[in-house]
Design a protein around this motif. Structure first.
Motif, PDB file in Angstrom:
ATOM      1  N   LEU A  51       0.809  -1.216   0.000  1.00  0.00           N
ATOM      2  CA  LEU A  51       0.000   0.000   0.000  1.00  0.00           C
ATOM      3  C   LEU A  51       0.843   1.267   0.000  1.00  0.00           C
ATOM      4  CD1 LEU A  51      -2.693  -1.050   2.633  1.00  0.00           C
ATOM      5  CD2 LEU A  51      -2.815  -1.257   0.150  1.00  0.00           C
ATOM      6  N   ALA A  52       2.072   1.170   0.490  1.00  0.00           N
ATOM      7  CA  ALA A  52       2.905   2.372   0.599  1.00  0.00           C
ATOM      8  C   ALA A  52       4.373   1.983   0.571  1.00  0.00           C
ATOM      9  CB  ALA A  52       2.594   3.121   1.885  1.00  0.00           C
ATOM     10  N   LYS A  53       5.177   2.755  -0.134  1.00  0.00           N
ATOM     11  CA  LYS A  53       6.623   2.535  -0.157  1.00  0.00           C
ATOM     12  C   LYS A  53       7.270   3.052   1.116  1.00  0.00           C
ATOM     13  CE  LYS A  53       6.644   0.689  -4.241  1.00  0.00           C
ATOM     14  NZ  LYS A  53       6.913  -0.763  -4.383  1.00  0.00           N
ATOM     15  N   VAL A  54       6.713   4.130   1.655  1.00  0.00           N
ATOM     16  CA  VAL A  54       7.219   4.731   2.884  1.00  0.00           C
ATOM     17  C   VAL A  54       6.032   5.005   3.796  1.00  0.00           C
ATOM     18  CG1 VAL A  54       8.442   6.673   3.922  1.00  0.00           C
ATOM     19  CG2 VAL A  54       9.159   5.814   1.692  1.00  0.00           C
ATOM     20  N   CYS A  55       6.166   4.688   5.080  1.00  0.00           N
ATOM     21  CA  CYS A  55       5.099   5.011   6.012  1.00  0.00           C
ATOM     22  C   CYS A  55       5.707   5.386   7.355  1.00  0.00           C
ATOM     23  CB  CYS A  55       4.119   3.844   6.175  1.00  0.00           C
ATOM     24  SG  CYS A  55       4.754   2.462   7.130  1.00  0.00           S
ATOM     25  N   THR A  56       4.871   5.898   8.227  1.00  0.00           N
ATOM     26  CA  THR A  56       5.303   6.292   9.560  1.00  0.00           C
ATOM     27  C   THR A  56       4.998   5.165  10.539  1.00  0.00           C
ATOM     28  OG1 THR A  56       4.890   8.631   9.099  1.00  0.00           O
ATOM     29  CG2 THR A  56       4.997   7.976  11.406  1.00  0.00           C
ATOM     30  N   LEU A  57       5.962   4.833  11.382  1.00  0.00           N
ATOM     31  CA  LEU A  57       5.774   3.830  12.424  1.00  0.00           C
ATOM     32  C   LEU A  57       5.742   4.537  13.771  1.00  0.00           C
ATOM     33  CD1 LEU A  57       5.666   0.901  13.470  1.00  0.00           C
ATOM     34  CD2 LEU A  57       8.187   0.912  13.460  1.00  0.00           C
ATOM     35  N   ARG A  58       4.660   4.350  14.479  1.00  0.00           N
ATOM     36  CA  ARG A  58       4.524   4.920  15.819  1.00  0.00           C
ATOM     37  C   ARG A  58       4.481   3.775  16.815  1.00  0.00           C
ATOM     38  NH1 ARG A  58      -1.079   7.817  17.705  1.00  0.00           N
ATOM     39  NH2 ARG A  58      -0.870   7.432  19.948  1.00  0.00           N
ATOM     40  N   LEU A  59       5.229   3.877  17.913  1.00  0.00           N
ATOM     41  CA  LEU A  59       5.312   2.817  18.896  1.00  0.00           C
ATOM     42  C   LEU A  59       4.783   3.271  20.244  1.00  0.00           C
ATOM     43  CD1 LEU A  59       8.340   2.886  17.220  1.00  0.00           C
ATOM     44  CD2 LEU A  59       8.293   0.583  18.177  1.00  0.00           C
ATOM     45  N   SER A  60       4.039   2.395  20.884  1.00  0.00           N
ATOM     46  CA  SER A  60       3.620   2.622  22.261  1.00  0.00           C
ATOM     47  C   SER A  60       3.847   1.321  23.020  1.00  0.00           C
ATOM     48  CB  SER A  60       2.145   3.040  22.325  1.00  0.00           C
ATOM     49  OG  SER A  60       1.304   1.940  22.024  1.00  0.00           O
ATOM     50  N   THR A  61       3.578   1.322  24.311  1.00  0.00           N
ATOM     51  CA  THR A  61       3.798   0.119  25.104  1.00  0.00           C
ATOM     52  C   THR A  61       2.821  -0.993  24.748  1.00  0.00           C
ATOM     53  OG1 THR A  61       2.377   1.027  26.848  1.00  0.00           O
ATOM     54  CG2 THR A  61       4.762   1.405  27.044  1.00  0.00           C
ATOM     55  N   SER A  81       9.838 -16.973  25.375  1.00  0.00           N
ATOM     56  CA  SER A  81      11.008 -16.807  24.514  1.00  0.00           C
ATOM     57  C   SER A  81      11.284 -18.097  23.768  1.00  0.00           C
ATOM     58  CB  SER A  81      12.241 -16.409  25.342  1.00  0.00           C
ATOM     59  OG  SER A  81      12.052 -15.173  25.958  1.00  0.00           O
ATOM     60  N   SER A  82      10.873 -18.126  22.502  1.00  0.00           N
ATOM     61  CA  SER A  82      11.170 -19.300  21.693  1.00  0.00           C
ATOM     62  C   SER A  82      12.206 -18.985  20.624  1.00  0.00           C
ATOM     63  CB  SER A  82       9.891 -19.826  21.037  1.00  0.00           C
ATOM     64  OG  SER A  82       9.304 -18.811  20.240  1.00  0.00           O
ATOM     65  N   ARG A  83      12.224 -17.751  20.171  1.00  0.00           N
ATOM     66  CA  ARG A  83      13.174 -17.348  19.151  1.00  0.00           C
ATOM     67  C   ARG A  83      13.208 -15.824  19.091  1.00  0.00           C
ATOM     68  NH1 ARG A  83      12.653 -18.761  12.701  1.00  0.00           N
ATOM     69  NH2 ARG A  83      14.548 -17.782  11.984  1.00  0.00           N
ATOM     70  N   ILE A  84      14.375 -15.261  18.933  1.00  0.00           N
ATOM     71  CA  ILE A  84      14.503 -13.807  18.826  1.00  0.00           C
ATOM     72  C   ILE A  84      15.087 -13.475  17.462  1.00  0.00           C
ATOM     73  CG2 ILE A  84      15.612 -11.727  19.717  1.00  0.00           C
ATOM     74  CD1 ILE A  84      15.595 -12.950  22.451  1.00  0.00           C
ATOM     75  N   VAL A  85      14.386 -12.602  16.728  1.00  0.00           N
ATOM     76  CA  VAL A  85      14.834 -12.173  15.413  1.00  0.00           C
ATOM     77  C   VAL A  85      15.150 -10.688  15.482  1.00  0.00           C
ATOM     78  CG1 VAL A  85      14.226 -11.931  12.985  1.00  0.00           C
ATOM     79  CG2 VAL A  85      13.462 -13.933  14.279  1.00  0.00           C
ATOM     80  N   THR A  86      16.326 -10.299  15.006  1.00  0.00           N
ATOM     81  CA  THR A  86      16.743  -8.898  15.029  1.00  0.00           C
ATOM     82  C   THR A  86      17.026  -8.432  13.613  1.00  0.00           C
ATOM     83  OG1 THR A  86      17.749  -9.201  17.203  1.00  0.00           O
ATOM     84  CG2 THR A  86      18.399  -7.253  15.966  1.00  0.00           C
ATOM     85  N   HIS A  87      16.504  -7.240  13.280  1.00  0.00           N
ATOM     86  CA  HIS A  87      16.714  -6.702  11.937  1.00  0.00           C
ATOM     87  C   HIS A  87      16.856  -5.192  12.026  1.00  0.00           C
ATOM     88  CE1 HIS A  87      16.708  -6.621   7.608  1.00  0.00           C
ATOM     89  NE2 HIS A  87      15.673  -5.807   7.570  1.00  0.00           N
ATOM     90  N   ASP A  88      17.895  -4.643  11.429  1.00  0.00           N
ATOM     91  CA  ASP A  88      18.126  -3.195  11.433  1.00  0.00           C
ATOM     92  C   ASP A  88      17.616  -2.577  10.144  1.00  0.00           C
ATOM     93  OD1 ASP A  88      19.356  -3.374  13.848  1.00  0.00           O
ATOM     94  OD2 ASP A  88      21.383  -3.493  13.039  1.00  0.00           O
ATOM     95  N   ILE A  89      16.888  -1.475  10.261  1.00  0.00           N
ATOM     96  CA  ILE A  89      16.445  -0.742   9.076  1.00  0.00           C
ATOM     97  C   ILE A  89      16.687   0.744   9.307  1.00  0.00           C
ATOM     98  CG2 ILE A  89      14.669  -2.416   8.384  1.00  0.00           C
ATOM     99  CD1 ILE A  89      12.606  -0.610   9.693  1.00  0.00           C
ATOM    100  N   PRO A  90      17.007   1.491   8.251  1.00  0.00           N
ATOM    101  CA  PRO A  90      17.212   2.942   8.418  1.00  0.00           C
ATOM    102  C   PRO A  90      15.892   3.662   8.628  1.00  0.00           C
ATOM    103  CG  PRO A  90      17.416   2.315   6.111  1.00  0.00           C
ATOM    104  CD  PRO A  90      17.272   1.034   6.878  1.00  0.00           C
ATOM    105  N   VAL A  91      15.891   4.647   9.516  1.00  0.00           N
ATOM    106  CA  VAL A  91      14.677   5.403   9.802  1.00  0.00           C
ATOM    107  C   VAL A  91      15.019   6.881   9.948  1.00  0.00           C
ATOM    108  CG1 VAL A  91      13.624   3.462  11.037  1.00  0.00           C
ATOM    109  CG2 VAL A  91      14.904   5.189  12.319  1.00  0.00           C
ATOM    110  N   GLY A  92      14.002   7.701   9.850  1.00  0.00           N
ATOM    111  CA  GLY A  92      14.120   9.119  10.180  1.00  0.00           C
ATOM    112  C   GLY A  92      13.184   9.412  11.331  1.00  0.00           C
TER     113      GLY A  92
END
Length: 225
Positions: A26-36, A66-77
């Motif tokens: 739906l979108a190439k770029v979007c805003t990610l907002r995080l809360s608890t 905790s069965s598996r932890i996946v970590t991935h880095d992505i660039p953000v602004g």
């Protein structure tokens, strides 16, 4: 700056991946907002200027298993705090008709055939659970009819059930939209919603609400003259 996230539990990872894959269609770029408690994916193009808009909520899973932890880095602004008000949940327009949708795959199949005939499609529905998809050109007029879809029992602010506008049940509300924008929305769905709702503000906007377990997605498409 880079964003790093950890997802615990493979089932949660697969669910999160389906949601992200849907958003990416739906979108190439979007805003990610995080809360608890939730993650929010936001596309805030101005509907009034012809752009689509999206608001997707995903409840954060419990991290106690905790069965598996996946970590991935992505660039953000990072968005400055002074602009946060631009990314609030959109207020729902005062719609004329709200209706449950038939299976999205069925609508997608119909719209894919229609796009070869026209760049625009008219979506119309009423309070009797009827919805039509129509295209009209100088050469051809085609319509697909759906019946017995049902209408959601919305609750007004005073606690009573009903719609914000009184309408004759048989009266159709309609909006003419860009068929490519509609098809983009339909083709991107990988969430398999348990409920799909279409709300129409006649000749102004069509907005869809998809609900599935801990995910809700709102998608707004402006009407064309």
């Amino acid at each position: 700056m880079r964003f790093r996230a950890k997802i615990v539990d493979v089932g949660c990872l697969n669910h999160f991946t389906r949601v992200v894959n849907t958003i990416s269609k739906l979108a190439k770029v979007c805003t990610l907002r995080l809360s608890t408690e939730k993650l929010y994916f936001i596309l805030s193009d101005k509907v009034a200027n012809g752009g689509v808009s999206m608001w997707c909520e995903l409840s954060q899973p419990s991290l106690s298993i905790s069965s598996r932890i996946v970590t991935h880095d992505i660039p953000v602004g990072v968005i400055p705090r002074k602009l946060w008000n631009d990314f609030r949940e959109p207020g729902l327009p005062d719609f004329d008709v709200s209706i449950y949708l038939p299976p999205l795959k069925t609508i997608k199949s119909v719209v894919e055939r229609m796009k070869n005939l026209s760049n625009f499609v008219v979506i119309e529905a009423n309070l009797n659970g009827e919805m039509n998809l129509k295209i009209e050109t100088d050469l051809v007029s085609v319509a697909t009819h759906f019946k017995d879809l049902g209408n959601p029992p919305w609750v007004n602010e005073d606690g009573t059930q009903g719609f914000s506008r009184a309408r004759v049940p048989e009266s159709m509300a309609e909006a003419r939209v860009d068929i490519k924008k509609l098809l983009q929305f339909l083709a991107g769905q990988q969430v398999n919603p348990s409920k799909s709702i279409c709300n129409i503000v006649s000749k102004r906007i069509v907005y869809f609400i998809l609900l599935h377990e801990d995910v809700s997605l709102q998608y707004f498409i402006p009407a064309l003259a």
